[in-house]
Design a protein around this motif. Sequence first.
Motif, PDB file in Angstrom:
ATOM      1  N   TRP A  26     -25.052  -6.955   0.406  1.00  0.00           N
ATOM      2  CA  TRP A  26     -24.176  -7.866  -0.332  1.00  0.00           C
ATOM      3  C   TRP A  26     -24.802  -9.238  -0.477  1.00  0.00           C
ATOM      4  N   LYS A  46      -2.604   5.498  -5.364  1.00  0.00           N
ATOM      5  CA  LYS A  46      -3.789   4.994  -4.666  1.00  0.00           C
ATOM      6  C   LYS A  46      -4.927   6.003  -4.631  1.00  0.00           C
ATOM      7  N   PHE A  76     -13.423  -4.626  -2.170  1.00  0.00           N
ATOM      8  CA  PHE A  76     -13.832  -5.975  -2.567  1.00  0.00           C
ATOM      9  C   PHE A  76     -13.277  -6.346  -3.936  1.00  0.00           C
ATOM     10  N   ALA A  92       0.833  -1.200   0.000  1.00  0.00           N
ATOM     11  CA  ALA A  92       0.000   0.000   0.000  1.00  0.00           C
ATOM     12  C   ALA A  92       0.868   1.250   0.000  1.00  0.00           C
ATOM     13  N   GLY A 129      -9.116   5.661   1.192  1.00  0.00           N
ATOM     14  CA  GLY A 129     -10.333   6.230   0.625  1.00  0.00           C
ATOM     15  C   GLY A 129     -11.122   5.289  -0.258  1.00  0.00           C
ATOM     16  N   ALA A 130     -10.784   4.001  -0.216  1.00  0.00           N
ATOM     17  CA  ALA A 130     -11.528   3.064  -1.035  1.00  0.00           C
ATOM     18  C   ALA A 130     -12.877   2.754  -0.390  1.00  0.00           C
ATOM     19  N   SER A 131     -13.897   2.613  -1.211  1.00  0.00           N
ATOM     20  CA  SER A 131     -15.188   2.196  -0.686  1.00  0.00           C
ATOM     21  C   SER A 131     -15.143   0.690  -0.470  1.00  0.00           C
ATOM     22  N   ALA A 132     -16.176   0.179   0.200  1.00  0.00           N
ATOM     23  CA  ALA A 132     -16.217  -1.263   0.441  1.00  0.00           C
ATOM     24  C   ALA A 132     -16.207  -2.021  -0.888  1.00  0.00           C
ATOM     25  N   TRP A 133     -16.927  -1.479  -1.855  1.00  0.00           N
ATOM     26  CA  TRP A 133     -17.010  -2.123  -3.170  1.00  0.00           C
ATOM     27  C   TRP A 133     -15.648  -2.167  -3.844  1.00  0.00           C
ATOM     28  N   GLN A 134     -14.930  -1.023  -3.745  1.00  0.00           N
ATOM     29  CA  GLN A 134     -13.596  -0.972  -4.365  1.00  0.00           C
ATOM     30  C   GLN A 134     -12.633  -1.909  -3.662  1.00  0.00           C
ATOM     31  N   PHE A 139      -8.650   5.068  -6.072  1.00  0.00           N
ATOM     32  CA  PHE A 139      -9.894   4.945  -5.329  1.00  0.00           C
ATOM     33  C   PHE A 139     -10.681   6.247  -5.348  1.00  0.00           C
ATOM     34  N   GLN A 151     -13.424   9.106  -5.977  1.00  0.00           N
ATOM     35  CA  GLN A 151     -14.874   8.993  -5.854  1.00  0.00           C
ATOM     36  C   GLN A 151     -15.582   9.652  -7.048  1.00  0.00           C
ATOM     37  N   ALA A 182      -6.621  -0.109   2.644  1.00  0.00           N
ATOM     38  CA  ALA A 182      -7.296   0.376   1.437  1.00  0.00           C
ATOM     39  C   ALA A 182      -8.380   1.377   1.804  1.00  0.00           C
TER      40      ALA A 182
END
Lengths: 528, 297
Positions: free
Chosen positions: A80, A13, B203, A6, B196-201, A17, A19, B192
């Motif tokens: 989910w 990163k 995953f 990471a 700033g990753a979402s749960a979906w990202q 990620f 938004q 992660a």
Amino acid sequence: MAVPAAEGTGGRKASRFSQDGSVLGLLVKVLGLSAVVGLLTYTGWRLVGDGAYAFAAAFFIAALLFTLVFVRQSTVPLRWIMPGLVFLILFQLYPIFFTVYTAFTNYSTGRNVEKPAAIAAIERLTYVPEGSPAWGWTPLQADDGSAAVWIIDPADGAAYLALADEELLPAAEVNGLQLDESGAPVSMDGFTVLPNNQRFLFVSANQGVTFGDEERGVQVTTSTEARQTRQRYVYDPALDAMVDQRDGTVFVSQRGIFTAEDGSTLAPGYPVWIGLENFTSIITNPAIRGPFFTIFIWTFIWAFFSVLETFILGLLLALNMNSPNIPFQRILRVLLIVPYAIPAFITVKVWVGLLNPVLGVIGSAWNPGWFTDPFWAKVGILMVNLWLGYPYMFLIITGALQSIPGDIYEAARVDGAGPFYQFRRLTLPLLMVSIGPLLIGSFAFNFNNFAIIDLYNGGGPPIPGSATPAGYTDILISYTYRIAFGGARGNDYGLAAAISIIIFAIVATVTILNFRFTGQLEEVSENV
Amino acid sequence: MSSATSKKSSGMTMASRRRLDTALRLLVALLFIAYALFPVVFVIGTSLNPSGSLQSSQIIPRNPSLDNYRSLLNSQTNPFGRWMINSLIVSTVTAILTVALCSLAAYSFSRFRWKSRKRLLQGLLLSQVFPNILAIVAVFLMLQQLGRYFPMFGLNTLGGLILVYLGGAIGFNTWLMKGFFDTVPRDLDESAMLDGASAWQTFTTIILPLVRPVLAVIFMLSFIGTYSDYLMARVLLSSNQQYTVAVGLSLFIGQQFGQRWGEFAAGAVIAAIPTMILFYISQSQLQGGLTSGAVKG
């Protein structure tokens, strides 16, 4: 505490990620949600229209759950699971619910439609009242090949086009109609007028067919005459009975079948609630009880020995192969699990061929009655299941053996434990902890292993004298299947459903006990 | 261990003992491979035997030919090729969707904590031990009803059959998968998430690539399970053109066991090919994926 990977890509990163897509993501989410909920609701609504209320309820429940889970913040984790859960609710839970309900009814051959549908079907039946005036008629054939008639009402001379089970069509509404001077049709759109020499054939081909609906219709009775029919049976809600309009006979509903005093009945019938009768009949009805207990015991023996034999052979092979010195490990292992990779419906049939007493390679050389002797048929089927089942055990035991840490053996050796002692005191207990649940899974699978029983010998050889068709190698599930779907006495879904609930209770109990035992459930609850 | 000489001699006996041990193990392995392969070799031999009846079957036919394959594939009444295609469609679609539905559910069970998590997981498992065959009346009526609104999901359609198979998609498989997901350290998700990753990202980019073995295993189990199922398919499919290979071949051999043996053997060999290929490809994944759920250290 950051993970190296990471950190290394830290710079990228943030963008990875990003938004950016969140508006689009929201849109997709909303559209997807409404599509799913819309589809479920639409189907439910259509089902209500067709009177399938219980099935409709399953769709509405699924739609409601879906909406709730995706609207509320507190149910994020459930989102989910929802996609899979919808399928589970519709195609697994609803059928289970239906089966449980069926177990308390006498749903069976002859009682297989709902009450309104049964009444409607009987009310469609008609008869020709005595002294009804004779109508003139002309045979027609529609372009799709179906029969129709041109009829003339003797009372007022009005002519109609009449199709089977449809309302009469007045002559004025028939397109392209051409009549000859006697008023008989020559041609019309969509129909061919049949020649007179076809009349006799037409009458015999359309015995009992009502042209027109039950309000107003005729049956052709002779080559020149047709008679008006009447609805034969009328439902009387006060009596809960069908009344025969011809002679006034009353057919009272008895356990879902309209029955007259002289014992004659009307078809179709409908299932009614009979409480625990299906369950008590398993104990009290000797015809069912006899084979049931024989089969009940064999089912346990079958499932237990299937697990035991495959476990033992799988364990022996896993221990045998668990040595780094053996050459060609990989290819040998693949060859050992070949039976697992070939679909069972093929291999069971192949074994049946091999054991065939006249033609089979094994059966012709040695045949103690692989399919005809109660004992040897059981031995044969267990033998086949050993071949089918050991590779799975071999696979999971090999995996489990490899995960046992080597240092405990080191310690045992230092303490002077021999190989047998090591196996009994270390390997086996550790193995049981990890593969215990899979053994139970295997037990449950074999308990309901319909396919092999059915493919091997169809449950045979038959148990003599049992009223329900049953064989010595039948297990509960195959026996129940035959009650539900086969056999000369028709299909008894109610009884089959009752037995399936008993089967479920047994397997579920075993499963729950096993979880208690191995602490698997505790593991589920602990935070990983 | 005390003196150099005794160490040497015991070393020699150790070496020969090890060689004997290995030879014995190899012998046992070969013996059982013969046991495992005997019926398979027999079927291949029969399929190549032109006289084709059970009676004249030999392990190695005297004058091998592909007659059985030819007459099976050219049969007008039994569209074997169609059956194979049907089976491959149903199994592939079911397996892909099962993996998708299952991995979503397993992620939730593995990563989130909520009140009835344990209950639901138990419930999923219990719903799987219900003897499905008996629910078949309900399933039959359901598809009959659904077919009125959505013809491609009615009785005697592959779509309807797939829907029914998907009812059991999450259940045992989710449990197996969750065990594997648990072995992926949570630090990975957390870092992660910090980025700033979402749960979906998390995953899709972190978890899924790491659990590929178990995805392969679930795909394979689901594929083989669907491919081999003959009961559900037999009840729901009614026309020759819609049969899966399991139903078609079973009905084909059904009554005329003796005469059709050669063609059945040819069909069996062809029908076994897809699963064998799949099995060979995922062999290495299988061992790890199948057990680590249950055998988590």
